[in-house]
Design a protein around this motif. Structure first.
Motif, PDB file in Angstrom:
ATOM      1  N   GLU A 223       0.817  -1.218   0.000  1.00 41.99           N
ATOM      2  CA  GLU A 223       0.000   0.000   0.000  1.00 41.99           C
ATOM      3  C   GLU A 223       0.848   1.266   0.000  1.00 41.99           C
ATOM      4  O   GLU A 223       0.529   2.234  -0.680  1.00 41.99           O
ATOM      5  N   ILE A 224       1.953   1.266   0.724  1.00 42.12           N
ATOM      6  CA  ILE A 224       2.758   2.475   0.813  1.00 42.12           C
ATOM      7  C   ILE A 224       3.348   2.852  -0.549  1.00 42.12           C
ATOM      8  O   ILE A 224       3.431   4.028  -0.889  1.00 42.12           O
ATOM      9  N   ALA A 225       3.714   1.849  -1.331  1.00 45.63           N
ATOM     10  CA  ALA A 225       4.228   2.122  -2.668  1.00 45.63           C
ATOM     11  C   ALA A 225       3.144   2.706  -3.559  1.00 45.63           C
ATOM     12  O   ALA A 225       3.384   3.624  -4.347  1.00 45.63           O
ATOM     13  N   GLU A 226       1.932   2.184  -3.429  1.00 43.94           N
ATOM     14  CA  GLU A 226       0.822   2.715  -4.220  1.00 43.94           C
ATOM     15  C   GLU A 226       0.525   4.165  -3.834  1.00 43.94           C
ATOM     16  O   GLU A 226       0.208   4.992  -4.686  1.00 43.94           O
ATOM     17  N   GLU A 227       0.639   4.475  -2.546  1.00 40.43           N
ATOM     18  CA  GLU A 227       0.414   5.856  -2.110  1.00 40.43           C
ATOM     19  C   GLU A 227       1.476   6.787  -2.674  1.00 40.43           C
ATOM     20  O   GLU A 227       1.180   7.921  -3.076  1.00 40.43           O
ATOM     21  N   LEU A 228       2.711   6.326  -2.713  1.00 42.54           N
ATOM     22  CA  LEU A 228       3.776   7.132  -3.302  1.00 42.54           C
ATOM     23  C   LEU A 228       3.520   7.379  -4.789  1.00 42.54           C
ATOM     24  O   LEU A 228       3.727   8.486  -5.290  1.00 42.54           O
ATOM     25  N   LYS A 229       3.067   6.347  -5.479  1.00 44.35           N
ATOM     26  CA  LYS A 229       2.766   6.493  -6.901  1.00 44.35           C
ATOM     27  C   LYS A 229       1.698   7.551  -7.128  1.00 44.35           C
ATOM     28  O   LYS A 229       1.820   8.402  -8.015  1.00 44.35           O
ATOM     29  N   ARG A 230       0.659   7.511  -6.300  1.00 41.81           N
ATOM     30  CA  ARG A 230      -0.429   8.482  -6.471  1.00 41.81           C
ATOM     31  C   ARG A 230       0.027   9.903  -6.117  1.00 41.81           C
ATOM     32  O   ARG A 230      -0.273  10.850  -6.843  1.00 41.81           O
ATOM     33  N   LYS A 231       0.727  10.035  -5.013  1.00 40.48           N
ATOM     34  CA  LYS A 231       1.093  11.371  -4.542  1.00 40.48           C
ATOM     35  C   LYS A 231       2.060  12.064  -5.487  1.00 40.48           C
ATOM     36  O   LYS A 231       1.960  13.286  -5.707  1.00 40.48           O
TER      37      LYS A 231
END
Length: 324
Positions: free
Chosen positions: A74-82
């Motif tokens: 999840e943290i990687a996905e959040e970085l991708k979005r941000k």
């Protein structure tokens, strides 16, 4: 999976080494149990265990974690979005051991890099400790038609992470053509730098930098112990002047602020290498960052708009996702 041995061609393998290689093949490639391997080779199970350890120690076997495991977190996905990234890879950090933390990130980037390259690519490579470790950890995989291009000029440094070493290591691993930049990173005057840039050999090498479709780089810090200070690129007084103007990171020897904007300075005209503008618009901009102290430099590099893929540790990832 088993890798080819490093024995010189034509040298006879001992019986023991043949068994070490056979045990490694059966275990890592054929997925046989240690007990079954022992029975097949007529050895004790403890001997098989020792042989497998020797296979790894001698470099016959390379065991890596599949990047997909981390990309799905999840943290990687959040970085991708941000940060509007194409992909991100986050590895568990080791905050109590900065050297181990850096090596873990470097190994993850080294495992991932071959997947991001295709035949005919031209990969620009920066310098520094992180990039150096990536270059030494990457697996030997031939990529047809690949060019490895040194993004910045050379600099004698006591740290041992010369730019030409980073690019040469990667070119060797990928059986690629290596285009080194045969000029100093920083010269004494802007006039001398301009003369060198007009030299036909150096001009051709600078043209190769401009035509890179992919780049591998790291974001340097702007503290008193930063790479650019320890390597003598800038003095502490010059660094303080850049800090006063809001410097947050160093990319290929050039300073940017916390929003990723270049901070022009007198050293820019004396640097021989890629520019911040030339880093933009690439198919791939792979940024590798380790250590909590690199959180703000990493954030600045992400805001600069030339990072498409990020490999980092969990501490930096958490800091990037925290409110500014």
């Amino acid at each position: 999976m088993p890798a080819s041995g490093r024995r010189a061609r034509g040298e006879v393998q001992s019986r023991t080494e043949q068994q070490i290689i056979e045990a490694a093949w059966c275990y890592f490639k054929d997925d046989m149990s240690q007990a079954d391997i022992a029975a097949r080779l007529g050895l004790s199970r403890s001997t098989v265990v020792n042989y497998l350890a020797l296979a790894r120690a001698r470099g016959y076997v390379r065991v890596s974690l599949h990047p997909e495991i981390f990309r799905q977190r999840e943290i990687a996905e959040e970085l991708k979005r941000k940060f509007a990234l194409k992909d991100a890879l986050v590895v568990p950090g080791q905050p109590d051991d900065p050297a181990a933390d850096l090596l873990r990130v470097a190994r993850a980037a080294a495992d991932w890099l071959p997947e991001l390259l295709t035949a005919g690519d031209r990969l620009g490579v920066s310098w520094g400790e992180t990039v150096y470790h990536i270059s030494t950890e990457v697996e030997a995989i031939a990529i047809p038609g690949l060019d490895i291009v040194q993004l910045v000029g050379s600099r004698a440094t006591p740290l041992g992470f010369a730019a030409e070493t980073c690019s040469a290591n990667l070119a060797t691993a990928f059986s690629a053509n290596c285009i080194n930049l045969h000029a100093p990173l920083l010269v004494q005057s802007s006039d001398l730098a301009e003369m060198l840039r007009r030299e036909p050999v150096i001009a051709a090498q600078l043209d190769a930098i401009r035509t890179c479709n992919k780049v591998l780089f790291a974001a340097g810090s702007v503290g008193s112990d930063s790479h650019v200070v320890r390597s003598g690129v800038v003095s502490e007084a010059t660094l303080a002047a850049y800090q006063a103007r809001g410097a947050a990171a160093v990319i290929c020897g050039r300073f940017i602020d916390r929003d990723g904007n270049p901070i022009p300075g007198e050293i820019d005209a004396r640097i021989i290498g890629t520019t911040i503008d030339e880093m933009r618009g690439k198919e791939l901009g792979l940024l590798a960052a380790a250590g909590a102290d690199k959180t703000e430099p990493t954030r600045a590099a992400l805001r600069a708009g030339f990072t498409t893929h990020l490999v980092t540790c969990s501490e930096i990832a958490a800091g990037l996702l925290a409110d500014d």
